[in-house]
Design a protein around this motif. Structure first.
Motif, PDB file in Angstrom:
ATOM      1  N   ARG A 194       0.895  -1.249   0.036  1.00  0.00           N
ATOM      2  CA  ARG A 194      -0.014  -0.027  -0.148  1.00  0.00           C
ATOM      3  C   ARG A 194       0.919   1.245   0.001  1.00  0.00           C
ATOM      4  NH1 ARG A 194      -4.447  -1.703   4.653  1.00  0.00           N
ATOM      5  NH2 ARG A 194      -5.525  -3.203   3.323  1.00  0.00           N
ATOM      6  N   HIS A 195       1.590   1.459  -1.084  1.00  0.00           N
ATOM      7  CA  HIS A 195       2.502   2.651  -1.063  1.00  0.00           C
ATOM      8  C   HIS A 195       1.577   3.921  -1.165  1.00  0.00           C
ATOM      9  CE1 HIS A 195       5.902  -0.131  -1.510  1.00  0.00           C
ATOM     10  NE2 HIS A 195       5.412  -0.836  -2.421  1.00  0.00           N
ATOM     11  N   GLY A 196       2.245   4.909  -0.672  1.00  0.00           N
ATOM     12  CA  GLY A 196       1.526   6.300  -0.535  1.00  0.00           C
ATOM     13  C   GLY A 196       0.041   6.135  -0.092  1.00  0.00           C
ATOM     14  N   VAL A 197      -0.028   4.937   0.911  1.00  0.00           N
ATOM     15  CA  VAL A 197      -1.613   4.830   1.522  1.00  0.00           C
ATOM     16  C   VAL A 197      -1.622   6.110   2.289  1.00  0.00           C
ATOM     17  CG1 VAL A 197      -0.807   3.775   3.654  1.00  0.00           C
ATOM     18  CG2 VAL A 197      -2.995   3.174   2.811  1.00  0.00           C
ATOM     19  N   ILE A 198      -3.224   6.521   2.003  1.00  0.00           N
ATOM     20  CA  ILE A 198      -3.896   7.770   2.599  1.00  0.00           C
ATOM     21  C   ILE A 198      -4.587   7.101   3.971  1.00  0.00           C
ATOM     22  CG2 ILE A 198      -4.912   9.631   2.649  1.00  0.00           C
ATOM     23  CD1 ILE A 198      -4.759   9.585  -0.582  1.00  0.00           C
ATOM     24  N   PRO A 199      -3.896   7.335   5.261  1.00  0.00           N
ATOM     25  CA  PRO A 199      -4.832   7.064   6.159  1.00  0.00           C
ATOM     26  C   PRO A 199      -6.066   7.721   6.482  1.00  0.00           C
ATOM     27  CG  PRO A 199      -2.493   7.497   6.922  1.00  0.00           C
ATOM     28  CD  PRO A 199      -2.939   7.869   5.659  1.00  0.00           C
ATOM     29  N   THR A 200      -6.977   7.317   7.216  1.00  0.00           N
ATOM     30  CA  THR A 200      -8.373   8.128   7.260  1.00  0.00           C
ATOM     31  C   THR A 200      -8.021   9.242   8.331  1.00  0.00           C
ATOM     32  OG1 THR A 200      -8.732   6.661   9.296  1.00  0.00           O
ATOM     33  CG2 THR A 200      -9.869   6.064   7.030  1.00  0.00           C
ATOM     34  N   ARG A 201      -8.732  10.115   8.538  1.00  0.00           N
ATOM     35  CA  ARG A 201      -8.165  11.372   9.305  1.00  0.00           C
ATOM     36  C   ARG A 201      -8.216  10.774  10.898  1.00  0.00           C
ATOM     37  NH1 ARG A 201     -12.539  16.084   8.027  1.00  0.00           N
ATOM     38  NH2 ARG A 201     -11.265  16.893   9.764  1.00  0.00           N
ATOM     39  N   THR A 202      -8.938   9.957  11.279  1.00  0.00           N
ATOM     40  CA  THR A 202      -8.827   9.422  12.465  1.00  0.00           C
ATOM     41  C   THR A 202      -7.418   8.826  12.751  1.00  0.00           C
ATOM     42  OG1 THR A 202     -11.138   9.205  12.902  1.00  0.00           O
ATOM     43  CG2 THR A 202      -9.673   7.799  14.328  1.00  0.00           C
ATOM     44  N   GLU A 203      -7.178   8.023  11.845  1.00  0.00           N
ATOM     45  CA  GLU A 203      -5.825   7.188  11.973  1.00  0.00           C
ATOM     46  C   GLU A 203      -4.698   8.085  11.867  1.00  0.00           C
ATOM     47  OE1 GLU A 203      -6.697   4.340   8.592  1.00  0.00           O
ATOM     48  OE2 GLU A 203      -6.782   2.695   9.883  1.00  0.00           O
ATOM     49  N   ASN A 211     -12.152  -1.148   6.346  1.00  0.00           N
ATOM     50  CA  ASN A 211     -11.757  -1.742   7.830  1.00  0.00           C
ATOM     51  C   ASN A 211     -11.712  -0.665   8.646  1.00  0.00           C
ATOM     52  OD1 ASN A 211     -10.191  -2.975   9.927  1.00  0.00           O
ATOM     53  ND2 ASN A 211     -10.251  -4.713   8.641  1.00  0.00           N
ATOM     54  N   PRO A 212     -12.304  -0.956  10.003  1.00  0.00           N
ATOM     55  CA  PRO A 212     -12.348   0.201  11.013  1.00  0.00           C
ATOM     56  C   PRO A 212     -10.813   0.329  11.692  1.00  0.00           C
ATOM     57  CG  PRO A 212     -13.644  -1.470  11.805  1.00  0.00           C
ATOM     58  CD  PRO A 212     -13.486  -1.729  10.388  1.00  0.00           C
ATOM     59  N   SER A 213     -10.224  -0.925  11.447  1.00  0.00           N
ATOM     60  CA  SER A 213      -8.735  -0.895  12.131  1.00  0.00           C
ATOM     61  C   SER A 213      -7.548  -0.786  11.247  1.00  0.00           C
ATOM     62  CB  SER A 213      -8.489  -2.192  12.884  1.00  0.00           C
ATOM     63  OG  SER A 213      -9.727  -2.421  13.696  1.00  0.00           O
ATOM     64  N   THR A 214      -7.690  -1.156   9.902  1.00  0.00           N
ATOM     65  CA  THR A 214      -6.591  -0.760   9.087  1.00  0.00           C
ATOM     66  C   THR A 214      -7.091  -0.103   7.918  1.00  0.00           C
ATOM     67  OG1 THR A 214      -6.955  -3.101   8.200  1.00  0.00           O
ATOM     68  CG2 THR A 214      -5.526  -3.179  10.109  1.00  0.00           C
ATOM     69  N   GLY A 215      -8.265   0.500   7.744  1.00  0.00           N
ATOM     70  CA  GLY A 215      -8.690   1.193   6.633  1.00  0.00           C
ATOM     71  C   GLY A 215      -7.792   2.448   6.275  1.00  0.00           C
ATOM     72  N   TYR A 216      -8.306   2.917   4.891  1.00  0.00           N
ATOM     73  CA  TYR A 216      -7.345   3.689   4.330  1.00  0.00           C
ATOM     74  C   TYR A 216      -8.324   4.773   3.687  1.00  0.00           C
ATOM     75  CZ  TYR A 216      -7.278   0.233   0.960  1.00  0.00           C
ATOM     76  OH  TYR A 216      -7.683  -0.519  -0.113  1.00  0.00           O
ATOM     77  N   CYS A 217      -7.766   5.575   2.603  1.00  0.00           N
ATOM     78  CA  CYS A 217      -8.492   6.126   1.709  1.00  0.00           C
ATOM     79  C   CYS A 217      -7.991   6.000   0.266  1.00  0.00           C
ATOM     80  CB  CYS A 217      -8.394   7.746   1.810  1.00  0.00           C
ATOM     81  SG  CYS A 217      -9.073   8.199   3.648  1.00  0.00           S
ATOM     82  N   ALA A 218      -6.838   5.519  -0.093  1.00  0.00           N
ATOM     83  CA  ALA A 218      -6.436   5.113  -1.337  1.00  0.00           C
ATOM     84  C   ALA A 218      -4.744   4.720  -1.318  1.00  0.00           C
ATOM     85  CB  ALA A 218      -6.485   6.433  -2.440  1.00  0.00           C
ATOM     86  N   TRP A 219      -4.311   4.053  -2.627  1.00  0.00           N
ATOM     87  CA  TRP A 219      -2.867   3.717  -2.474  1.00  0.00           C
ATOM     88  C   TRP A 219      -2.386   3.528  -3.748  1.00  0.00           C
ATOM     89  CZ3 TRP A 219      -2.219  -0.890  -4.642  1.00  0.00           C
ATOM     90  CH2 TRP A 219      -3.258  -2.014  -4.526  1.00  0.00           C
ATOM     91  N   HIS A 220      -1.289   3.498  -4.089  1.00  0.00           N
ATOM     92  CA  HIS A 220      -0.608   3.063  -5.385  1.00  0.00           C
ATOM     93  C   HIS A 220       0.553   2.119  -5.400  1.00  0.00           C
ATOM     94  CE1 HIS A 220       3.333   5.106  -5.870  1.00  0.00           C
ATOM     95  NE2 HIS A 220       3.015   5.866  -4.487  1.00  0.00           N
ATOM     96  N   ASP A 221       0.487   1.644  -6.406  1.00  0.00           N
ATOM     97  CA  ASP A 221       1.928   0.467  -6.593  1.00  0.00           C
ATOM     98  C   ASP A 221       2.117   0.102  -8.032  1.00  0.00           C
ATOM     99  OD1 ASP A 221       3.619  -1.342  -5.509  1.00  0.00           O
ATOM    100  OD2 ASP A 221       2.056  -2.697  -4.652  1.00  0.00           O
TER     101      ASP A 221
END
Length: 369
Positions: free
Chosen positions: A41-50, A230-240
């Motif tokens: 999950r390169h460049g993964v965008i965490p949620t604001r909470t994370e 996923n509420p624990s490991t969720g995110y908003c986007a990624w690239h690869d």
């Protein structure tokens, strides 16, 4: 006397040796980062909470050896570090869940099951990059690759292959793949397979044709690609890219050379966690265009991760790319997100990206090349 395992003893001896030599130990992975345990999950965008949780943890786990946000060059993978030509962005609307396709008055593809009109925003945004003299994308012109750039470099020599300013827009094609429904929980491998299929669809069937190509896999409303909700490991986007051996389901074979792609969920489904209303009111598409821009910036500067420009300082930013370091900075603050006007194509919510040459998160930057 305390008994320890042989493995623990080796680890203890290694730690002692590192301390004695003055070398920097490997940084501890931030447990709140959605890339931890999911290295593809390169460049993964965490949620604001994370993001809040990550920054709180990082305050007590930082050990920088240089400026904490400085990026350095990874030496390239398959000879590729950055996208050093004019980008060709292809939007792939994946799956029958997008509904019926029609054509809007401006020529954009539109879909009956796109309640937030994300498709039109994505097309107009990529048409608009590099127009109206916008400087949001100009920070990319400091990054480079090529044989004259040494691994570990934190700036580029004059004889490097620099990313040029992307004059006149970067959108090169749109494909609605309605041959099947997108899996409800598509894996990284399945998304990569779709990207390779897109390369074939657009006739990009050689490594040379894909050197400057980028395929954005846009998932429809109601799907959960790679468990982004996923509420624990969720995110908003990624690239690869297709060759990453850590992709869920494994790497993807490509007869067309390396394929750069991104996983762009319909992240309005997560509301404010992925940026709805982050800048504007109601700002339904704020987070969507910000995450599209985030991943595009990172792909441009780190096309085959992590052969391009990433953080290797050992600080709390270790492993991050240029846009990761500036994610979810509030509007009106230094380096904060802002509305960017792309000429006649519209105004879009975007975030800043890290700039080594200004040592800051740059929402605007001089055009260097």
């Amino acid at each position: 006397m305390t008994l320890i395992t042989a493995g623990a003893l080796v680890a203890a001896q290694s730690t002692t040796a590192v301390a004695a030599s003055g070398a920097h130990p490997a940084p501890m992975a931030n447990p709140y980062n959605p890339q931890t345990g999911h290295t593809y999950r390169h460049g993964v965008i965490p949620t604001r909470t994370e993001t809040t949780e990550m920054r709180a943890w990082a305050k007590t786990h930082s050990a920088a050896t240089t400026g904490p946000e400085t990026l350095s060059y990874g030496g390239g993978i398959d000879g590729i570090g950055v996208l050093s030509g004019h980008a060709k962005v292809y939007l792939v609307f994946y799956g029958t869940q997008w509904g019926t396709k029609t054509t809007a008055s401006n020529g954009d593809a539109a879909f009956s099951k796109d309640p937030d009109k994300a498709a039109g925003a994505a097309q107009q945004m990529f048409k608009g990059i590099g127009t109206n003299g916008e400087k949001w994308s100009a920070d990319l012109t400091q990054w480079c690759d090529g044989p004259n750039v040494k691994a570990g470099a934190t700036s580029c020599p004059s004889n490097a292959a620099f990313i040029p300013y992307q004059t006149g827009g970067v959108l090169s094609g749109v494909w609605y793949d309605n041959s099947k429904a997108e899996p409800t929980n598509a894996t990284g491998h399945q998304l990569g397979v779709e990207a390779v299929a897109a390369a074939a669809h657009f006739g990009n069937k050689t490594a040379a044709a894909n050197r400057d190509a980028y395929y954005i896999i846009l998932s429809p409303h109601g799907t959960d690609p790679d468990g982004y909700q996923n509420p624990s490991t969720g995110y908003c986007a990624w690239h690869d890219y297709n060759g990453d051996t850590t992709l869920t389901g494994g790497p993807v074979s490509s007869p067309y050379g390396d394929i750069a792609f991104s996983n762009q969920p319909y992240n309005m489904d997560l509301g404010a966690s992925c940026g709805v209303g982050f800048i504007n009111s109601p700002g339904t598409l704020d987070g969507y265009t910000m995450t599209l821009g985030h991943e595009w910036h990172e792909m441009m500067s780190d096309k085959n991760p992590a052969g391009g420009w990433t953080n290797n300082t050992g600080s709390s930013y270790n492993g991050e790319e240029n846009s990761d370091e500036c994610a979810w900075l509030n509007p009106g603050t230094a380096g904060g997100a802002a509305n960017i006007k792309f000429g006649s194509f519209g105004t879009f919510a975007e975030q800043a990206s890290w700039s080594n040459d200004t040592n800051s998160c740059a929402i605007s930057h001089a055009i260097l090349h």
